[in-house]
Scaffold this motif. Structure first.
Motif, PDB file in Angstrom:
ATOM      1  N   UNK A 120     133.339  42.012   5.398  1.00  0.00           N
ATOM      2  CA  UNK A 120     133.051  41.085   6.498  1.00  0.00           C
ATOM      3  C   UNK A 120     132.408  41.771   7.701  1.00  0.00           C
ATOM      4  N   UNK A 121     132.229  43.085   7.635  1.00  0.00           N
ATOM      5  CA  UNK A 121     131.555  43.812   8.704  1.00  0.00           C
ATOM      6  C   UNK A 121     130.039  43.725   8.567  1.00  0.00           C
ATOM      7  N   UNK A 122     129.568  43.121   7.491  1.00  0.00           N
ATOM      8  CA  UNK A 122     128.128  43.026   7.243  1.00  0.00           C
ATOM      9  C   UNK A 122     127.663  41.584   7.241  1.00  0.00           C
ATOM     10  N   UNK A 136     133.322  39.328  14.479  1.00  0.00           N
ATOM     11  CA  UNK A 136     132.881  38.327  15.447  1.00  0.00           C
ATOM     12  C   UNK A 136     131.444  38.575  15.864  1.00  0.00           C
ATOM     13  N   UNK A 137     131.094  39.832  16.074  1.00  0.00           N
ATOM     14  CA  UNK A 137     129.723  40.194  16.437  1.00  0.00           C
ATOM     15  C   UNK A 137     128.754  39.797  15.331  1.00  0.00           C
ATOM     16  N   UNK A 138     129.148  40.054  14.087  1.00  0.00           N
ATOM     17  CA  UNK A 138     128.330  39.676  12.936  1.00  0.00           C
ATOM     18  C   UNK A 138     128.166  38.160  12.881  1.00  0.00           C
ATOM     19  N   UNK A 159     125.601  37.195  15.514  1.00  0.00           N
ATOM     20  CA  UNK A 159     124.223  37.633  15.258  1.00  0.00           C
ATOM     21  C   UNK A 159     123.599  36.887  14.086  1.00  0.00           C
ATOM     22  N   UNK A 160     124.426  36.439  13.152  1.00  0.00           N
ATOM     23  CA  UNK A 160     123.935  35.680  12.006  1.00  0.00           C
ATOM     24  C   UNK A 160     123.862  34.179  12.294  1.00  0.00           C
ATOM     25  N   UNK A 161     124.157  33.808  13.544  1.00  0.00           N
ATOM     26  CA  UNK A 161     124.107  32.408  13.990  1.00  0.00           C
ATOM     27  C   UNK A 161     125.065  31.523  13.204  1.00  0.00           C
ATOM     28  N   UNK A 162     126.247  32.084  12.919  1.00  0.00           N
ATOM     29  CA  UNK A 162     127.297  31.310  12.275  1.00  0.00           C
ATOM     30  C   UNK A 162     128.309  30.866  13.326  1.00  0.00           C
ATOM     31  N   UNK A 163     129.212  30.007  12.948  1.00  0.00           N
ATOM     32  CA  UNK A 163     130.161  29.463  13.918  1.00  0.00           C
ATOM     33  C   UNK A 163     131.292  30.441  14.199  1.00  0.00           C
TER      34      UNK A 163
END
Length: 207
Positions: free
Chosen positions: A80-82, A116-118, A121-125
């Motif tokens: 989940x870090x990617x 959370x940062x990922x 940046x991926x424009x997820x909720x």
């Protein structure tokens, strides 16, 4: 549970941090446990573990048993870090002011804040159930920063318009609203039905 027909499951990352209100994260996991096509990924901070024990008298192992996948908050190399890992959304329930600040300033100093940062940046909720009162200016500015990044600040403020009779009903109302936000409306509606207005059917009668 696995998604039907080998489809990619709807993966929801759930983090429990050191603010009061551990029941929200636990209830979210309970509701999603065993739901077909939904895969929960759990993170618990050290302070979150303390709150689980103090507020709910339950152990870390008991909470971890509710999740599909459990991650260590220090494992910065976890899936989940990617951004290439196809997580649908992330909920921090509850979210401490420390975690809020780290997310607002991009400090990926553990797996919770990195995930959370990922998510951002991926424009997820990203839904942060921030819990503190009263709020100082740093708290408010951090909430603004996260909102400007696309995150959703969701303080677990109880609603009384449906006349709850128990703490469990108050918790379910909030958790149901969060499930609506992360695109699991059918599950959310089972916990908190849509508001029907003060005079249900009045609009239909008027027409």
């Amino acid at each position: 549970m696995p998604a039907p027909d080998g489809a990619v499951p709807q993966r929801l990352i759930v983090a429990i941090t050191g603010a009061t209100g551990a029941i929200y994260g636990v209830r979210l996991l309970q509701v999603l446990q065993g739901v077909a096509g939904v895969e929960t990924h759990l993170l618990i901070s050290p302070a979150g573990v303390m709150n689980l024990q103090h507020e709910l008298d339950i152990s870390r192992a008991q909470v971890e048993s509710l999740a599909g996948v459990v991650h260590n908050v220090r494992d910065i190399g976890a899936t989940i870090a990617s951004g290439s890992f196809r997580a649908h959304a992330m909920v921090v329930a509850p979210c401490s002011m420390r975690t809020l600040a780290a997310i607002a300033h991009g400090l990926s100093d553990n797996l919770i804040t990195r995930a959370a940062d990922v998510t951002l940046k991926e424009r997820r909720k990203l839904v942060l159930m921030v819990r503190e009162t009263p709020l100082n200016l740093a708290h408010l500015r951090n909430m603004t920063a996260v909102t400007e990044m696309g995150g959703i600040v969701f303080p677990p403020v109880p609603g009384f318009y449906q006349k709850p009779q128990t703490i469990a009903e108050l918790v379910d109302h909030t958790v149901g609203r969060v499930l609506d936000l992360v695109d699991l409306p059918e599950i959310g509606q089972s916990l908190t039905p849509s508001w029907g207005g003060l005079n249900p059917g009045a609009a239909d009668a008027a027409t």
